[in-house]
Design a protein around this motif. Structure first.
Motif, PDB file in Angstrom:
ATOM      1  N   UNK A 250       0.817  -1.212   0.000  1.00 42.41           N
ATOM      2  CA  UNK A 250       0.000   0.000   0.000  1.00 42.41           C
ATOM      3  C   UNK A 250       0.857   1.271   0.000  1.00 42.41           C
ATOM      4  N   UNK A 251       0.275   2.360  -0.521  1.00 36.88           N
ATOM      5  CA  UNK A 251       0.999   3.612  -0.669  1.00 36.88           C
ATOM      6  C   UNK A 251       0.140   4.780  -0.212  1.00 36.88           C
ATOM      7  N   UNK A 252       0.778   5.913   0.017  1.00 37.30           N
ATOM      8  CA  UNK A 252       0.049   7.149   0.284  1.00 37.30           C
ATOM      9  C   UNK A 252      -0.409   7.708  -1.056  1.00 37.30           C
ATOM     10  N   UNK A 253      -1.699   7.974  -1.261  1.00 32.19           N
ATOM     11  CA  UNK A 253      -2.227   8.293  -2.594  1.00 32.19           C
ATOM     12  C   UNK A 253      -1.659   9.542  -3.245  1.00 32.19           C
ATOM     13  N   UNK A 254      -0.910  10.364  -2.502  1.00 33.86           N
ATOM     14  CA  UNK A 254      -0.224  11.492  -3.135  1.00 33.86           C
ATOM     15  C   UNK A 254       0.630  11.013  -4.302  1.00 33.86           C
ATOM     16  N   UNK A 255       1.293   9.877  -4.105  1.00 34.42           N
ATOM     17  CA  UNK A 255       2.237   9.409  -5.122  1.00 34.42           C
ATOM     18  C   UNK A 255       1.524   8.992  -6.405  1.00 34.42           C
ATOM     19  N   UNK A 256       0.519   8.153  -6.291  1.00 35.48           N
ATOM     20  CA  UNK A 256      -0.201   7.727  -7.490  1.00 35.48           C
ATOM     21  C   UNK A 256      -0.891   8.912  -8.157  1.00 35.48           C
ATOM     22  N   UNK A 257      -1.409   9.849  -7.365  1.00 41.56           N
ATOM     23  CA  UNK A 257      -2.081  11.021  -7.929  1.00 41.56           C
ATOM     24  C   UNK A 257      -1.094  11.897  -8.691  1.00 41.56           C
ATOM     25  N   UNK A 258       0.061  12.145  -8.101  1.00 41.91           N
ATOM     26  CA  UNK A 258       1.062  12.980  -8.766  1.00 41.91           C
ATOM     27  C   UNK A 258       1.578  12.325 -10.037  1.00 41.91           C
ATOM     28  N   UNK A 259       1.801  11.026  -9.993  1.00 38.78           N
ATOM     29  CA  UNK A 259       2.292  10.323 -11.179  1.00 38.78           C
ATOM     30  C   UNK A 259       1.253  10.345 -12.296  1.00 38.78           C
ATOM     31  N   UNK A 260      -0.016  10.215 -11.921  1.00 42.11           N
ATOM     32  CA  UNK A 260      -1.077  10.280 -12.934  1.00 42.11           C
ATOM     33  C   UNK A 260      -1.123  11.662 -13.574  1.00 42.11           C
ATOM     34  N   UNK A 261      -1.041  12.689 -12.767  1.00 48.31           N
ATOM     35  CA  UNK A 261      -1.098  14.058 -13.298  1.00 48.31           C
ATOM     36  C   UNK A 261       0.090  14.360 -14.209  1.00 48.31           C
ATOM     37  N   UNK A 262       1.250  13.814 -13.861  1.00 46.23           N
ATOM     38  CA  UNK A 262       2.453  14.062 -14.654  1.00 46.23           C
ATOM     39  C   UNK A 262       2.573  13.117 -15.852  1.00 46.23           C
ATOM     40  N   UNK A 263       1.672  12.150 -15.944  1.00 45.83           N
ATOM     41  CA  UNK A 263       1.733  11.204 -17.051  1.00 45.83           C
ATOM     42  C   UNK A 263       2.899  10.244 -16.943  1.00 45.83           C
ATOM     43  N   UNK A 264       3.378  10.008 -15.726  1.00 45.19           N
ATOM     44  CA  UNK A 264       4.467   9.056 -15.513  1.00 45.19           C
ATOM     45  C   UNK A 264       3.900   7.651 -15.325  1.00 45.19           C
ATOM     46  N   UNK A 265       4.770   6.678 -15.291  1.00 50.34           N
ATOM     47  CA  UNK A 265       4.360   5.280 -15.136  1.00 50.34           C
ATOM     48  C   UNK A 265       4.546   4.865 -13.681  1.00 50.34           C
ATOM     49  N   UNK A 266       3.489   4.392 -13.077  1.00 47.75           N
ATOM     50  CA  UNK A 266       3.532   3.917 -11.692  1.00 47.75           C
ATOM     51  C   UNK A 266       3.983   2.467 -11.678  1.00 47.75           C
ATOM     52  N   UNK A 267       5.041   2.201 -10.925  1.00 45.03           N
ATOM     53  CA  UNK A 267       5.570   0.840 -10.787  1.00 45.03           C
ATOM     54  C   UNK A 267       5.316   0.393  -9.352  1.00 45.03           C
ATOM     55  N   UNK A 268       4.475  -0.601  -9.191  1.00 48.29           N
ATOM     56  CA  UNK A 268       4.104  -1.061  -7.855  1.00 48.29           C
ATOM     57  C   UNK A 268       5.071  -2.123  -7.335  1.00 48.29           C
ATOM     58  N   UNK A 269       5.555  -1.918  -6.119  1.00 51.38           N
ATOM     59  CA  UNK A 269       6.217  -3.005  -5.404  1.00 51.38           C
ATOM     60  C   UNK A 269       5.459  -3.214  -4.095  1.00 51.38           C
ATOM     61  N   UNK A 270       5.269  -4.479  -3.729  1.00 52.52           N
ATOM     62  CA  UNK A 270       4.396  -4.812  -2.606  1.00 52.52           C
ATOM     63  C   UNK A 270       5.186  -5.008  -1.318  1.00 52.52           C
ATOM     64  N   UNK A 271       4.706  -4.369  -0.256  1.00 55.20           N
ATOM     65  CA  UNK A 271       5.254  -4.609   1.067  1.00 55.20           C
ATOM     66  C   UNK A 271       4.762  -5.965   1.570  1.00 55.20           C
ATOM     67  N   UNK A 272       5.540  -6.573   2.449  1.00 50.44           N
ATOM     68  CA  UNK A 272       5.243  -7.926   2.932  1.00 50.44           C
ATOM     69  C   UNK A 272       4.395  -7.844   4.200  1.00 50.44           C
ATOM     70  N   UNK A 273       3.089  -8.061   4.051  1.00 47.42           N
ATOM     71  CA  UNK A 273       2.183  -7.947   5.193  1.00 47.42           C
ATOM     72  C   UNK A 273       2.481  -9.008   6.249  1.00 47.42           C
ATOM     73  N   UNK A 274       2.898 -10.199   5.808  1.00 42.62           N
ATOM     74  CA  UNK A 274       3.175 -11.281   6.748  1.00 42.62           C
ATOM     75  C   UNK A 274       4.392 -10.978   7.626  1.00 42.62           C
ATOM     76  N   UNK A 275       5.242 -10.060   7.189  1.00 43.69           N
ATOM     77  CA  UNK A 275       6.426  -9.671   7.961  1.00 43.69           C
ATOM     78  C   UNK A 275       6.327  -8.209   8.369  1.00 43.69           C
ATOM     79  N   UNK A 276       5.148  -7.851   8.862  1.00 45.67           N
ATOM     80  CA  UNK A 276       4.898  -6.504   9.393  1.00 45.67           C
ATOM     81  C   UNK A 276       5.198  -5.414   8.366  1.00 45.67           C
ATOM     82  N   UNK A 277       4.759  -5.640   7.137  1.00 48.67           N
ATOM     83  CA  UNK A 277       4.852  -4.663   6.056  1.00 48.67           C
ATOM     84  C   UNK A 277       6.307  -4.282   5.748  1.00 48.67           C
TER      85      UNK A 277
END
Length: 559
Positions: A250-277
């Motif tokens: 999960x991410x703070x939506x500022x990042x996805x919003x800013x990337x969308x506005x700038x027309x950049x490509x969002x690359x998701x990497x997942x935090x490990x929930x089983x190991x306390x994120x």
């Protein structure tokens, strides 16, 4: 325009003009922002015939030429359509989403209004646990900060004997750094020089003596301003060369919003929930390798302590991330606005800069880093003043000149926010009149947050179908919720994400406003919500009990 005058125009110029008109009105054909296809297509236009440029232009529809169309009204009169419509607006803006202030919050505001108008609800008040707005949730401001800001805002109070001398001394110093000795004047675009020097000294103390150059400090309108500014510098290219930015999910939506506005490509990497994120280098590598097939990854963003997940990354993890960034030639962006919000035993905040320099010249002389801090979180909670700073490390000198130009466009950050930032990095010192009360208030605030972090984890983990990791830091819990299949189907039938369906039901039945995990991103098939730990302890206990009772009712209803 006469025919002879039209013939004098260069066909090349006319073709360029037509292309620009098409680009302005057909932007919706572009792609590459967050949530869209990662490939960005450039917009091209076929050349106009040089023999009849006027006819080619006039053959375009009014819409394609960017001209407002006329519409017939009921009484037979014509009216001009709007110049700016949903079809002709900037298409990247339409891709922007910000869950923290999304539809569920809008409904919460409506419910508050309905309650004030006397409408009957199954609850007496709306509890907004959706956002990290500390003072709105009852946290008290630090007395010394408000005293100095009052003195700066109304210097006549410097003659008032009720204000302590250290507050007056600090206010005089800040005012002397302002044009005309007024906090209402513009400052330098990079920020007040004296404040930047104080920030640099604060960073040196925090990081055990690692040098900090005030010229690398930029005061900002909250941390968000600095983050967006850095992304603007980083984003370039088209198609497979378009900039990609790695962000945690999960991410703070500022990042996805800013990337969308700038027309950049969002690359998701997942935090490990089983190991306390926690962060996982293998997951970073997977995300990077896949992204290189359709974009040019250039930056890696880290939030530590985490929002919305509340984890605190250990030193070994940060070292691994720095090595990864060095190996893969990635610009590091370290969002460290919760650096004072660390609660769990055995956890400690480590700044990326400190770790970077401890790793030696191989890394400290090469890895490019921007780190961010703010007055909005920690024990201050002064969100409305919009104070913050960013520090840049190893930035190219020519790019730095462009950064200074870019921040100059917005003139300067709010001067009251700069003044508050100065107080955060240069608080009362031992022996000064305000020191004892400052330490008392700061300690009380952070201790209460630590208590509420533990309370939240404990209560939520007593509920069957809710699993909450320890809230090690920051201001939020991000529990995983199990939803009955019947509820999932019903949500999809009405076009809602299942956790949005859940949170909206909770709001309507209990008055509790939470943010669904889908607004932050999550692994497919999992559901979460983000809840702030900021309400006063007595109200937080009520809130947690209501969440518990609602989840039990919801599960029974849809089982």
């Amino acid at each position: 325009m006469s025919a002879s005058r039209m013939q004098m125009l260069s066909p090349r110029l006319l073709s360029r003009g037509r292309s620009e008109l098409l680009a302005g009105c057909s932007g919706a054909q572009r792609s590459g922002g967050a949530g869209a296809s990662p490939r960005v297509r450039s917009l091209t236009s076929p050349p106009l015939s040089s023999s009849s440029p006027g006819r080619a232009l006039s053959s375009l529809s009014a819409t394609r030429r960017g001209l407002p169309q006329e519409k017939m009204t009921e009484n037979g009169m014509t009216s001009r359509a709007k110049v700016l419509t949903i079809d002709t607006m900037n298409p990247t803006v339409k891709k922007v989403e910000y869950a923290v202030r999304g539809p569920i919050v809008a409904r919460a505001v409506e419910l508050e209004r309905e309650l004030s108008e006397g409408m009957k609800k199954p609850f007496a008040e709306v509890i907004k646990a959706n956002i990290g707005d500390a003072h709105a949730m009852g946290q008290q401001p630090i007395t010394f900060f408000r005293q100095v800001l009052a003195l700066c805002s109304y210097p006549e109070l410097l003659n008032d004997s009720t204000f302590p001398e250290d507050a007056k001394s600090r206010a005089r110093r800040i005012l002397q750094s302002c044009g005309g000795n007024s906090m209402g004047s513009y400052s330098a675009s990079q920020g007040i020089d004296a404040v930047r020097h104080d920030v640099a000294r604060y960073i040196e103390r925090r990081d055990g003596g690692v040098p900090c150059d005030p010229d690398n400090i930029y005061l900002t309108t909250g941390a968000s301003d600095g983050i967006v500014t850095m992304l603007k510098l980083l984003v370039c290219g088209e198609g497979v060369s378009r900039t990609g930015v790695m962000i945690s999910i999960p991410q703070y939506p500022l990042y996805s919003a800013a990337l969308a506005e700038l027309g950049a490509v969002q690359i998701n990497y997942y935090l490990n929930e089983e190991k306390c994120w926690s962060m996982d280098i293998a997951e970073l590598q997977r995300a990077l390798d896949e992204a290189r097939q359709y974009c040019n990854p250039r930056a890696l963003c880290i939030i530590n302590p985490g929002n919305p997940t509340g984890q605190v990354q250990n030193r070994e993890c940060i070292e691994d991330v720095i090595r990864f960034a060095a190996k893969e030639r990635l610009f590091l962006m370290a969002d460290e606005v919760y650096q004072d919000n660390v609660y769990a035993d055995g956890c400690q905040f480590h700044s990326f800069k400190k770790v970077l320099f401890d790793m030696g010249p191989e890394y400290s002389n090469t890895v490019e880093l921007a780190s961010f801090h703010s007055t909005s979180k920690c024990y201050m909670g002064e969100c409305g003043f919009r104070g913050g700073y960013m520090e840049i490390i190893n930035m190219d000198d020519e790019v730095k000149a462009q950064l200074i130009k870019l921040v100059s466009v917005r003139l300067c950050p709010p001067v009251p926010g700069q003044a508050l930032m100065d107080l955060v990095v240069n608080p009362p010192q031992p022996g000064e009149p305000s020191y004892a009360n400052f330490i008392k208030e700061r300690t009380a605030t952070l201790s209460a947050l630590a208590e509420k972090a533990k309370l939240t984890e404990q209560v939520l983990n007593t509920v069957q179908g809710i699993s909450c990791n320890p809230v090690q830091g920051a201001m939020y819990s991000f529990p995983c919720i199990t939803l009955p299949e019947k509820a999932v189907r019903e949500a999809k039938e009405i076009g809602q994400q299942p956790d949005m369906f859940y949170c909206m039901k909770m709001l309507e039945e209990t008055g509790i406003c939470l943010v669904p995990g889908s607004g932050f991103g999550q692994k497919d098939g999992t559901y979460h919500f983000r809840m702030t730990i900021l309400p006063p302890t007595d109200k937080l206990k009520i809130l947690l009990n209501k969440v518990k009772e609602f989840h039990q009712r919801f599960t029974q209803q849809y089982s």
